[in-house]
Design a protein around this motif. Sequence first.
Motif, PDB file in Angstrom:
ATOM      1  N   CYS A   1       0.874  -1.168   0.000  1.00 12.89           N
ATOM      2  CA  CYS A   1       0.000   0.000   0.000  1.00 12.89           C
ATOM      3  C   CYS A   1       0.911   1.218   0.000  1.00 12.89           C
ATOM      4  CB  CYS A   1      -0.981  -0.017   1.164  1.00 12.89           C
ATOM      5  SG  CYS A   1      -0.245  -0.360   2.782  1.00 12.89           S
ATOM      6  N   PHE A   2       0.589   2.286   0.736  1.00 19.71           N
ATOM      7  CA  PHE A   2       1.479   3.449   0.777  1.00 19.71           C
ATOM      8  C   PHE A   2       2.672   3.181   1.693  1.00 19.71           C
ATOM      9  CE2 PHE A   2       2.514   7.285   3.361  1.00 19.71           C
ATOM     10  CZ  PHE A   2       3.356   7.880   2.438  1.00 19.71           C
ATOM     11  N   ALA A   3       2.391   2.963   2.962  1.00 19.47           N
ATOM     12  CA  ALA A   3       3.465   2.730   3.937  1.00 19.47           C
ATOM     13  C   ALA A   3       3.783   1.249   4.095  1.00 19.47           C
ATOM     14  CB  ALA A   3       3.092   3.335   5.291  1.00 19.47           C
ATOM     15  N   GLY A   4       2.912   0.383   3.591  1.00 23.73           N
ATOM     16  CA  GLY A   4       3.132  -1.053   3.747  1.00 23.73           C
ATOM     17  C   GLY A   4       2.910  -1.516   5.171  1.00 23.73           C
ATOM     18  N   LYS A   5       2.007  -0.848   5.916  1.00 27.32           N
ATOM     19  CA  LYS A   5       1.899  -1.170   7.335  1.00 27.32           C
ATOM     20  C   LYS A   5       0.516  -1.624   7.785  1.00 27.32           C
ATOM     21  CE  LYS A   5       1.098   3.577   9.017  1.00 27.32           C
ATOM     22  NZ  LYS A   5      -0.021   3.309   9.945  1.00 27.32           N
ATOM     23  N   ASP A   6      -0.555  -1.049   7.237  1.00 28.14           N
ATOM     24  CA  ASP A   6      -1.901  -1.351   7.725  1.00 28.14           C
ATOM     25  C   ASP A   6      -2.650  -2.281   6.769  1.00 28.14           C
ATOM     26  OD1 ASP A   6      -1.514   0.403   9.965  1.00 28.14           O
ATOM     27  OD2 ASP A   6      -1.852   2.083   8.599  1.00 28.14           O
ATOM     28  N   ARG A   7      -3.012  -1.786   5.592  1.00 17.06           N
ATOM     29  CA  ARG A   7      -3.678  -2.643   4.605  1.00 17.06           C
ATOM     30  C   ARG A   7      -2.785  -3.821   4.237  1.00 17.06           C
ATOM     31  NH1 ARG A   7      -4.810   2.693   1.011  1.00 17.06           N
ATOM     32  NH2 ARG A   7      -2.791   3.133   1.991  1.00 17.06           N
ATOM     33  N   THR A   8      -1.499  -3.540   4.072  1.00 17.98           N
ATOM     34  CA  THR A   8      -0.529  -4.593   3.758  1.00 17.98           C
ATOM     35  C   THR A   8      -0.246  -5.457   4.976  1.00 17.98           C
ATOM     36  OG1 THR A   8       0.509  -3.243   2.038  1.00 17.98           O
ATOM     37  CG2 THR A   8       1.855  -4.992   3.001  1.00 17.98           C
ATOM     38  N   GLY A   9      -0.144  -4.841   6.143  1.00 18.32           N
ATOM     39  CA  GLY A   9       0.120  -5.592   7.368  1.00 18.32           C
ATOM     40  C   GLY A   9      -0.967  -6.591   7.674  1.00 18.32           C
ATOM     41  N   PHE A  10      -2.217  -6.199   7.435  1.00 17.02           N
ATOM     42  CA  PHE A  10      -3.315  -7.134   7.691  1.00 17.02           C
ATOM     43  C   PHE A  10      -3.317  -8.256   6.654  1.00 17.02           C
ATOM     44  CE2 PHE A  10      -7.791  -8.534   7.711  1.00 17.02           C
ATOM     45  CZ  PHE A  10      -7.906  -8.855   9.061  1.00 17.02           C
ATOM     46  N   ALA A  11      -3.003  -7.924   5.408  1.00 17.65           N
ATOM     47  CA  ALA A  11      -2.914  -8.969   4.377  1.00 17.65           C
ATOM     48  C   ALA A  11      -1.850  -9.996   4.737  1.00 17.65           C
ATOM     49  CB  ALA A  11      -2.605  -8.341   3.017  1.00 17.65           C
ATOM     50  N   ALA A  12      -0.700  -9.519   5.225  1.00 17.69           N
ATOM     51  CA  ALA A  12       0.356 -10.447   5.645  1.00 17.69           C
ATOM     52  C   ALA A  12      -0.114 -11.302   6.814  1.00 17.69           C
ATOM     53  CB  ALA A  12       1.611  -9.659   6.034  1.00 17.69           C
ATOM     54  N   ALA A  13      -0.840 -10.700   7.740  1.00 22.75           N
ATOM     55  CA  ALA A  13      -1.356 -11.450   8.892  1.00 22.75           C
ATOM     56  C   ALA A  13      -2.312 -12.543   8.445  1.00 22.75           C
ATOM     57  CB  ALA A  13      -2.047 -10.492   9.871  1.00 22.75           C
ATOM     58  N   ILE A  14      -3.143 -12.245   7.450  1.00 26.22           N
ATOM     59  CA  ILE A  14      -4.068 -13.260   6.917  1.00 26.22           C
ATOM     60  C   ILE A  14      -3.289 -14.428   6.327  1.00 26.22           C
ATOM     61  CG2 ILE A  14      -5.827 -13.768   5.183  1.00 26.22           C
ATOM     62  CD1 ILE A  14      -6.780 -10.902   5.403  1.00 26.22           C
ATOM     63  N   ILE A  15      -2.307 -14.122   5.499  1.00 31.29           N
ATOM     64  CA  ILE A  15      -1.511 -15.179   4.864  1.00 31.29           C
ATOM     65  C   ILE A  15      -0.849 -16.055   5.922  1.00 31.29           C
ATOM     66  CG2 ILE A  15       0.561 -15.633   3.491  1.00 31.29           C
ATOM     67  CD1 ILE A  15      -0.178 -13.170   1.821  1.00 31.29           C
ATOM     68  N   LEU A  16      -0.213 -15.413   6.901  1.00 29.73           N
ATOM     69  CA  LEU A  16       0.485 -16.171   7.943  1.00 29.73           C
ATOM     70  C   LEU A  16      -0.487 -17.015   8.758  1.00 29.73           C
ATOM     71  CD1 LEU A  16       3.004 -13.412   9.107  1.00 29.73           C
ATOM     72  CD2 LEU A  16       3.518 -15.457   7.759  1.00 29.73           C
ATOM     73  N   LYS A  17      -1.652 -16.470   9.059  1.00 29.72           N
ATOM     74  CA  LYS A  17      -2.652 -17.222   9.827  1.00 29.72           C
ATOM     75  C   LYS A  17      -3.148 -18.428   9.030  1.00 29.72           C
ATOM     76  CE  LYS A  17      -5.589 -17.682  13.331  1.00 29.72           C
ATOM     77  NZ  LYS A  17      -5.142 -17.987  14.716  1.00 29.72           N
ATOM     78  N   ILE A  18      -3.416 -18.224   7.759  1.00 27.24           N
ATOM     79  CA  ILE A  18      -3.855 -19.333   6.904  1.00 27.24           C
ATOM     80  C   ILE A  18      -2.787 -20.417   6.853  1.00 27.24           C
ATOM     81  CG2 ILE A  18      -4.336 -19.980   4.505  1.00 27.24           C
ATOM     82  CD1 ILE A  18      -5.750 -17.275   4.201  1.00 27.24           C
ATOM     83  N   ALA A  19      -1.526 -20.011   6.814  1.00 25.71           N
ATOM     84  CA  ALA A  19      -0.423 -20.977   6.761  1.00 25.71           C
ATOM     85  C   ALA A  19      -0.288 -21.773   8.058  1.00 25.71           C
ATOM     86  CB  ALA A  19       0.883 -20.260   6.456  1.00 25.71           C
ATOM     87  N   GLY A  20      -0.824 -21.227   9.162  1.00 30.19           N
ATOM     88  CA  GLY A  20      -0.754 -21.925  10.440  1.00 30.19           C
ATOM     89  C   GLY A  20       0.130 -21.244  11.465  1.00 30.19           C
ATOM     90  N   ALA A  21       0.600 -20.021  11.175  1.00 29.59           N
ATOM     91  CA  ALA A  21       1.439 -19.293  12.119  1.00 29.59           C
ATOM     92  C   ALA A  21       0.652 -18.951  13.379  1.00 29.59           C
ATOM     93  CB  ALA A  21       1.971 -18.017  11.480  1.00 29.59           C
ATOM     94  N   ASN A  22       1.359 -18.847  14.505  1.00 30.05           N
ATOM     95  CA  ASN A  22       0.686 -18.471  15.750  1.00 30.05           C
ATOM     96  C   ASN A  22       0.659 -16.953  15.891  1.00 30.05           C
ATOM     97  OD1 ASN A  22       3.191 -17.595  16.979  1.00 30.05           O
ATOM     98  ND2 ASN A  22       3.656 -19.739  17.439  1.00 30.05           N
ATOM     99  N   ASN A  23      -0.057 -16.478  16.897  1.00 30.76           N
ATOM    100  CA  ASN A  23      -0.235 -15.035  17.066  1.00 30.76           C
ATOM    101  C   ASN A  23       1.082 -14.311  17.302  1.00 30.76           C
ATOM    102  OD1 ASN A  23      -2.993 -15.241  16.701  1.00 30.76           O
ATOM    103  ND2 ASN A  23      -3.466 -15.312  18.883  1.00 30.76           N
ATOM    104  N   GLN A  24       2.016 -14.963  17.993  1.00 29.63           N
ATOM    105  CA  GLN A  24       3.310 -14.331  18.256  1.00 29.63           C
ATOM    106  C   GLN A  24       4.104 -14.140  16.967  1.00 29.63           C
ATOM    107  OE1 GLN A  24       2.065 -16.951  20.057  1.00 29.63           O
ATOM    108  NE2 GLN A  24       1.520 -15.719  21.873  1.00 29.63           N
ATOM    109  N   GLN A  25       4.097 -15.140  16.097  1.00 34.30           N
ATOM    110  CA  GLN A  25       4.795 -15.027  14.817  1.00 34.30           C
ATOM    111  C   GLN A  25       4.180 -13.932  13.946  1.00 34.30           C
ATOM    112  OE1 GLN A  25       4.146 -19.218  13.897  1.00 34.30           O
ATOM    113  NE2 GLN A  25       6.371 -19.500  13.698  1.00 34.30           N
TER     114      GLN A  25
END
Length: 249
Positions: free
Chosen positions: A140-164
Motif C-alpha cells: 500500500c502506501f506505507a506497507g503497514k496497515d492494509r498490507t500488514g493485515f494482508a500479511a497477517a491473513i496469509i500467515l494465519k492461513i499458513a498456520g502461524a501463531n499469534n506471536q509469529q
Amino acid sequence: MNDKGLVNFRDIGGIQVPTGTLKPRFFFRSGAISGLNQVQSSFLKEACRIRDIYDFRSTDEVQQAPDTTISGTDYIHLDILSDKTANGASLGAMITSGNQVRQNMLKTYESIVLSQSAQRGYREFLLGLLQDHQPVLFHCFAGKDRTGFAAAIILKIAGANNQQIMADYLLTNQLRTKANQALLDQFRDQMTEQQLDNLHTALMVDADYLTHARDVLLNQFGTFDHYLTDGLGLPSDFVAEFRNLYVAN
C-alpha cells in the motif's frame, strides 16, 4: 536478502508452522514502489521473480504516485479502503484531527476487517494466490496497515501463531525508520508540533491495532475460518488448498 533500499520490504515466508514451513520467496510485502531505480526494478524482477503486484492503495494514491512498471509482471489494483476513504478518512485527516490519531487508526482497522471493499479486495487477492502460484509483491502506501493485515491473513492461513504474526507486523516500525524520518523532515516547516506528532503516530504500527482487528473479526464472525468463508466468501477448502501449495513438509 538485501532490500536494495525498498521501503518496508521483506519476504514473509520461511517461518515454521505446525505442518511444515511457509515456503520462502513467494510472498513479498513492502511500501509503495513508485520511483524505483533500475537496480531496484531488476531486483524485484530477477532476484525475487515477482510476477504479480497487488496495490492496495486508493485510486487517488495511485494517481499521485503510480507504481514503477516492471516488465513481465501483472499489476492488480485493489482499493482496500475505498468505502472508508470515500467518507473522508485519510492520512491527512488523521494528521489534522487533534489527538485522535490512535482512535482513528483503531477505526481504520475495523474497516479493514468489516468494510465491503476490504472483504472484496482481500478475497480477490487470496484467490489470486491459488490461481497463479507464483511470487507476488503486495503493498500500500506505507506497507503497514492494509498490507500488514494482508500479511497477517496469509500467515494465519499458513498456520502461524499469534506471536509469529505480531512479530512480522511490528517489524514495520524498524524497517520504516528512515522513511518515517524523511517524511517528518519533509513536513517539519509546514506543520505544527501537534501535527508532526500526529504524523509520527500515524506512521507507526501498534500491537493494539492488530489485536483490535483480531477482536473485531472474532466478535463479528466467531472464528478466523468463518471470517474466510462468511466474510471473504472463500471456499471451505481454501486453507487446505493454500497449505498444499505453499507449506512444505
